[in-house]
Design a protein around this motif. Sequence first.
Motif, PDB file in Angstrom:
ATOM      1  N   LEU A 322       0.833  -1.200   0.000  1.00 60.75           N
ATOM      2  CA  LEU A 322       0.000   0.000   0.000  1.00 60.75           C
ATOM      3  C   LEU A 322       0.870   1.254   0.000  1.00 60.75           C
ATOM      4  CD1 LEU A 322      -2.775   1.299   0.159  1.00 60.75           C
ATOM      5  CD2 LEU A 322      -2.664   1.059   2.652  1.00 60.75           C
ATOM      6  N   ALA A 323       1.925   1.260   0.803  1.00 62.37           N
ATOM      7  CA  ALA A 323       2.833   2.406   0.823  1.00 62.37           C
ATOM      8  C   ALA A 323       3.476   2.610  -0.544  1.00 62.37           C
ATOM      9  CB  ALA A 323       3.905   2.205   1.893  1.00 62.37           C
ATOM     10  N   ALA A 324       3.851   1.512  -1.209  1.00 60.46           N
ATOM     11  CA  ALA A 324       4.474   1.614  -2.527  1.00 60.46           C
ATOM     12  C   ALA A 324       3.508   2.207  -3.544  1.00 60.46           C
ATOM     13  CB  ALA A 324       4.952   0.240  -2.983  1.00 60.46           C
ATOM     14  N   LYS A 325       2.256   1.821  -3.456  1.00 67.69           N
ATOM     15  CA  LYS A 325       1.267   2.348  -4.401  1.00 67.69           C
ATOM     16  C   LYS A 325       1.078   3.844  -4.207  1.00 67.69           C
ATOM     17  CE  LYS A 325      -3.525   1.789  -5.865  1.00 67.69           C
ATOM     18  NZ  LYS A 325      -4.783   1.051  -5.681  1.00 67.69           N
ATOM     19  N   ARG A 326       0.947   4.285  -2.973  1.00 70.97           N
ATOM     20  CA  ARG A 326       0.765   5.704  -2.698  1.00 70.97           C
ATOM     21  C   ARG A 326       1.999   6.510  -3.126  1.00 70.97           C
ATOM     22  NH1 ARG A 326      -3.719   4.012  -2.087  1.00 70.97           N
ATOM     23  NH2 ARG A 326      -5.087   4.331  -0.277  1.00 70.97           N
ATOM     24  N   MET A 327       3.184   5.933  -2.850  1.00 71.62           N
ATOM     25  CA  MET A 327       4.415   6.632  -3.190  1.00 71.62           C
ATOM     26  C   MET A 327       4.574   6.733  -4.705  1.00 71.62           C
ATOM     27  SD  MET A 327       8.286   5.875  -1.892  1.00 71.62           S
ATOM     28  CE  MET A 327       7.926   6.467  -0.243  1.00 71.62           C
ATOM     29  N   ALA A 328       4.203   5.691  -5.425  1.00 74.37           N
ATOM     30  CA  ALA A 328       4.290   5.726  -6.884  1.00 74.37           C
ATOM     31  C   ALA A 328       3.399   6.823  -7.451  1.00 74.37           C
ATOM     32  CB  ALA A 328       3.902   4.366  -7.461  1.00 74.37           C
ATOM     33  N   GLN A 329       2.207   6.969  -6.889  1.00 76.04           N
ATOM     34  CA  GLN A 329       1.301   8.016  -7.354  1.00 76.04           C
ATOM     35  C   GLN A 329       1.862   9.403  -7.063  1.00 76.04           C
ATOM     36  OE1 GLN A 329      -2.246   6.946  -5.245  1.00 76.04           O
ATOM     37  NE2 GLN A 329      -2.916   5.461  -6.793  1.00 76.04           N
ATOM     38  N   SER A 330       2.402   9.564  -5.858  1.00 81.94           N
ATOM     39  CA  SER A 330       2.904  10.876  -5.465  1.00 81.94           C
ATOM     40  C   SER A 330       4.135  11.289  -6.262  1.00 81.94           C
ATOM     41  CB  SER A 330       3.236  10.875  -3.972  1.00 81.94           C
ATOM     42  OG  SER A 330       3.732  12.109  -3.557  1.00 81.94           O
ATOM     43  N   LEU A 331       5.022  10.325  -6.540  1.00 81.12           N
ATOM     44  CA  LEU A 331       6.267  10.626  -7.238  1.00 81.12           C
ATOM     45  C   LEU A 331       6.146  10.502  -8.753  1.00 81.12           C
ATOM     46  CD1 LEU A 331       8.771   8.773  -4.880  1.00 81.12           C
ATOM     47  CD2 LEU A 331       8.308  11.227  -4.978  1.00 81.12           C
ATOM     48  N   GLU A 332       4.944  10.140  -9.207  1.00 82.45           N
ATOM     49  CA  GLU A 332       4.725   9.902 -10.638  1.00 82.45           C
ATOM     50  C   GLU A 332       5.738   8.883 -11.155  1.00 82.45           C
ATOM     51  OE1 GLU A 332       4.847  13.746 -12.461  1.00 82.45           O
ATOM     52  OE2 GLU A 332       2.849  14.296 -11.741  1.00 82.45           O
ATOM     53  N   ALA A 333       5.874   7.805 -10.403  1.00 82.74           N
ATOM     54  CA  ALA A 333       6.798   6.727 -10.753  1.00 82.74           C
ATOM     55  C   ALA A 333       5.997   5.459 -11.038  1.00 82.74           C
ATOM     56  CB  ALA A 333       7.798   6.496  -9.618  1.00 82.74           C
ATOM     57  N   THR A 334       6.673   4.460 -11.568  1.00 79.01           N
ATOM     58  CA  THR A 334       6.042   3.193 -11.926  1.00 79.01           C
ATOM     59  C   THR A 334       6.669   2.062 -11.133  1.00 79.01           C
ATOM     60  OG1 THR A 334       5.704   4.011 -14.187  1.00 79.01           O
ATOM     61  CG2 THR A 334       5.473   1.648 -13.830  1.00 79.01           C
ATOM     62  N   LEU A 335       5.835   1.156 -10.678  1.00 76.50           N
ATOM     63  CA  LEU A 335       6.327  -0.043  -9.992  1.00 76.50           C
ATOM     64  C   LEU A 335       6.685  -1.082 -11.041  1.00 76.50           C
ATOM     65  CD1 LEU A 335       3.656  -0.177  -7.172  1.00 76.50           C
ATOM     66  CD2 LEU A 335       6.077   0.216  -6.841  1.00 76.50           C
ATOM     67  N   VAL A 336       7.944  -1.546 -11.017  1.00 79.78           N
ATOM     68  CA  VAL A 336       8.433  -2.408 -12.091  1.00 79.78           C
ATOM     69  C   VAL A 336       9.168  -3.619 -11.528  1.00 79.78           C
ATOM     70  CG1 VAL A 336       8.675  -0.450 -13.661  1.00 79.78           C
ATOM     71  CG2 VAL A 336      10.613  -1.142 -12.249  1.00 79.78           C
ATOM     72  N   ASP A 337       9.401  -4.595 -12.421  1.00 77.02           N
ATOM     73  CA  ASP A 337      10.197  -5.758 -12.040  1.00 77.02           C
ATOM     74  C   ASP A 337      11.652  -5.530 -12.451  1.00 77.02           C
ATOM     75  OD1 ASP A 337      10.372  -6.166 -14.778  1.00 77.02           O
ATOM     76  OD2 ASP A 337       9.000  -7.882 -14.801  1.00 77.02           O
ATOM     77  N   ASP A 338      12.469  -6.589 -12.365  1.00 82.33           N
ATOM     78  CA  ASP A 338      13.897  -6.452 -12.686  1.00 82.33           C
ATOM     79  C   ASP A 338      14.149  -6.035 -14.117  1.00 82.33           C
ATOM     80  OD1 ASP A 338      14.965  -7.008 -10.194  1.00 82.33           O
ATOM     81  OD2 ASP A 338      14.830  -9.171 -10.496  1.00 82.33           O
ATOM     82  N   ASN A 339      13.206  -6.347 -15.006  1.00 83.54           N
ATOM     83  CA  ASN A 339      13.354  -6.000 -16.417  1.00 83.54           C
ATOM     84  C   ASN A 339      12.626  -4.706 -16.766  1.00 83.54           C
ATOM     85  OD1 ASN A 339      14.875  -8.373 -17.078  1.00 83.54           O
ATOM     86  ND2 ASN A 339      12.973  -9.539 -16.928  1.00 83.54           N
ATOM     87  N   HIS A 340      12.276  -3.931 -15.727  1.00 85.88           N
ATOM     88  CA  HIS A 340      11.615  -2.639 -15.889  1.00 85.88           C
ATOM     89  C   HIS A 340      10.223  -2.784 -16.512  1.00 85.88           C
ATOM     90  CE1 HIS A 340      15.694  -0.296 -15.811  1.00 85.88           C
ATOM     91  NE2 HIS A 340      15.482  -1.039 -14.746  1.00 85.88           N
ATOM     92  N   ARG A 341       9.586  -3.917 -16.304  1.00 87.76           N
ATOM     93  CA  ARG A 341       8.219  -4.118 -16.773  1.00 87.76           C
ATOM     94  C   ARG A 341       7.256  -3.840 -15.622  1.00 87.76           C
ATOM     95  NH1 ARG A 341       9.317 -10.067 -19.168  1.00 87.76           N
ATOM     96  NH2 ARG A 341       9.808 -10.245 -16.951  1.00 87.76           N
ATOM     97  N   ALA A 342       6.241  -3.045 -15.919  1.00 89.10           N
ATOM     98  CA  ALA A 342       5.260  -2.711 -14.886  1.00 89.10           C
ATOM     99  C   ALA A 342       4.525  -3.980 -14.449  1.00 89.10           C
ATOM    100  CB  ALA A 342       4.273  -1.686 -15.425  1.00 89.10           C
ATOM    101  N   LEU A 343       4.326  -4.090 -13.144  1.00 90.95           N
ATOM    102  CA  LEU A 343       3.623  -5.243 -12.596  1.00 90.95           C
ATOM    103  C   LEU A 343       2.154  -4.923 -12.388  1.00 90.95           C
ATOM    104  CD1 LEU A 343       6.222  -6.491  -9.971  1.00 90.95           C
ATOM    105  CD2 LEU A 343       5.793  -7.358 -12.259  1.00 90.95           C
ATOM    106  N   ASN A 344       1.300  -5.894 -12.712  1.00 95.63           N
ATOM    107  CA  ASN A 344      -0.128  -5.696 -12.519  1.00 95.63           C
ATOM    108  C   ASN A 344      -0.590  -6.317 -11.208  1.00 95.63           C
ATOM    109  OD1 ASN A 344      -0.229  -8.454 -12.981  1.00 95.63           O
ATOM    110  ND2 ASN A 344      -0.734  -8.221 -15.158  1.00 95.63           N
ATOM    111  N   ASP A 345      -1.880  -6.237 -10.955  1.00100.46           N
ATOM    112  CA  ASP A 345      -2.424  -6.734  -9.699  1.00100.46           C
ATOM    113  C   ASP A 345      -2.188  -8.231  -9.531  1.00100.46           C
ATOM    114  OD1 ASP A 345      -3.240  -4.178  -9.404  1.00100.46           O
ATOM    115  OD2 ASP A 345      -5.391  -4.570  -9.608  1.00100.46           O
ATOM    116  N   ALA A 346      -2.278  -8.979 -10.638  1.00101.92           N
ATOM    117  CA  ALA A 346      -2.062 -10.421 -10.553  1.00101.92           C
ATOM    118  C   ALA A 346      -0.630 -10.744 -10.144  1.00101.92           C
ATOM    119  CB  ALA A 346      -2.394 -11.080 -11.901  1.00101.92           C
ATOM    120  N   SER A 347       0.313  -9.971 -10.643  1.00100.76           N
ATOM    121  CA  SER A 347       1.712 -10.187 -10.286  1.00100.76           C
ATOM    122  C   SER A 347       1.939  -9.927  -8.804  1.00100.76           C
ATOM    123  CB  SER A 347       2.620  -9.276 -11.115  1.00100.76           C
ATOM    124  OG  SER A 347       2.476  -9.532 -12.487  1.00100.76           O
TER     125      SER A 347
END
Length: 379
Positions: A322-347
């Motif tokens: 939850l903290a990561a989601k809020r921080m991503a929104q605030s910083l206009e950043a994307t949550l990604v994996d090691d290959n810089h691919r955005a992760l979805n809810d299933a991941s």
Amino acid sequence: MSLPAINPLFLGLLIAGLLLVIGVVLMNWLQERRVRRRIDAAFRKPAGDRVEPQFNDAVDSPAEATVVGDAATEPPDDVQWLPDKAEVESAAATAASMSSPSRAERGALAPDPDIECVIALQPAQPVATQALAGALAAHAAKPARWLARRGAGLPWQSLDGGAAGPWTEIVACMLLANRAGAASRSDIEAFAQAVASAAAALHAGYELPNTGAEAARGEELDRFCADLDVQIGLTLLKGGGGQITGTRLRGIAEAAGFKLGASGQFEYMQDDTGAMLYALQHYKQEPFTIEGLRAAGTPGVTLLLDVPRVAEPVRAFDQMRLAAKRMAQSLEATLVDDNHRALNDASLSAIRTQVQVTAEALRAANIEPGGPRALRLFG
């Protein structure tokens, strides 16, 4: 036929128990609302595995697998949130003044022959801690403990804690494996020799272990722990080669409850125990400093959860997500994996399952996540 009289004491206890349950439910609800408001306010806009033998649970008492993920979702409705520090201080102080050391605390000081090389000394006469000064100062290749007690059946005490004795039973314990690897045969031989020298000075009886067998146990323990050594990372990456300014990052992190630690990472601490739940690290694993945050930025940050070292890892992951989601929104950043691919809810749901499976595997091996045994093995 007349009904039996109701015992007033029983009735009073029944009513008190009912009120206690209602109070706990109400407090948990208020705590969840408070934490959600705190995170929303902080982030308002202007990122491996293996399993084997079991250990005994009657304990008196490393290789890293990192998963990087993102695009967090809201945690399940049944997530229980940690209380705010101000709310637990008075209760903690009261409990500390009323309670004696728990069974778990006493067990944490006892020898743990499942994960330690344990050598017992039987002095002919009770001895004081001062008589072991040389042994206590000796270096060991792995974390070592000297424990003693004043008689059979009495609690073990650490000789590093200032207790003076006299002691009738003494044990020397050296950890057989941790994240740095297994204790080698030469490591164990050196430890045994140091204990033998201390025993000779005390005129104490002792029996040295088979160093080859102990080394084999250490290697097996090391392999086993490597299978359960899971760290989960949620990485926030600024798109388009942009930078997150250090001052903004620090402000958001501190508003969310993180504190910059001496290790150069922001740490989110559990209020009632002071233990770290998860950390916020530089994307390039460089240490943060106050001066560095003022002068420069970073392309990203990683929230890291060390599963074996955290009590209730699934709950901690839900908070971190939850903290990561809020921080991503605030910083206009994307949550990604090691290959810089955005992760979805299933991941993210799959990562949560991994945390849960790892925690259950640790408990099945009698290694309570965040407990004394886990902290020794995964230190």
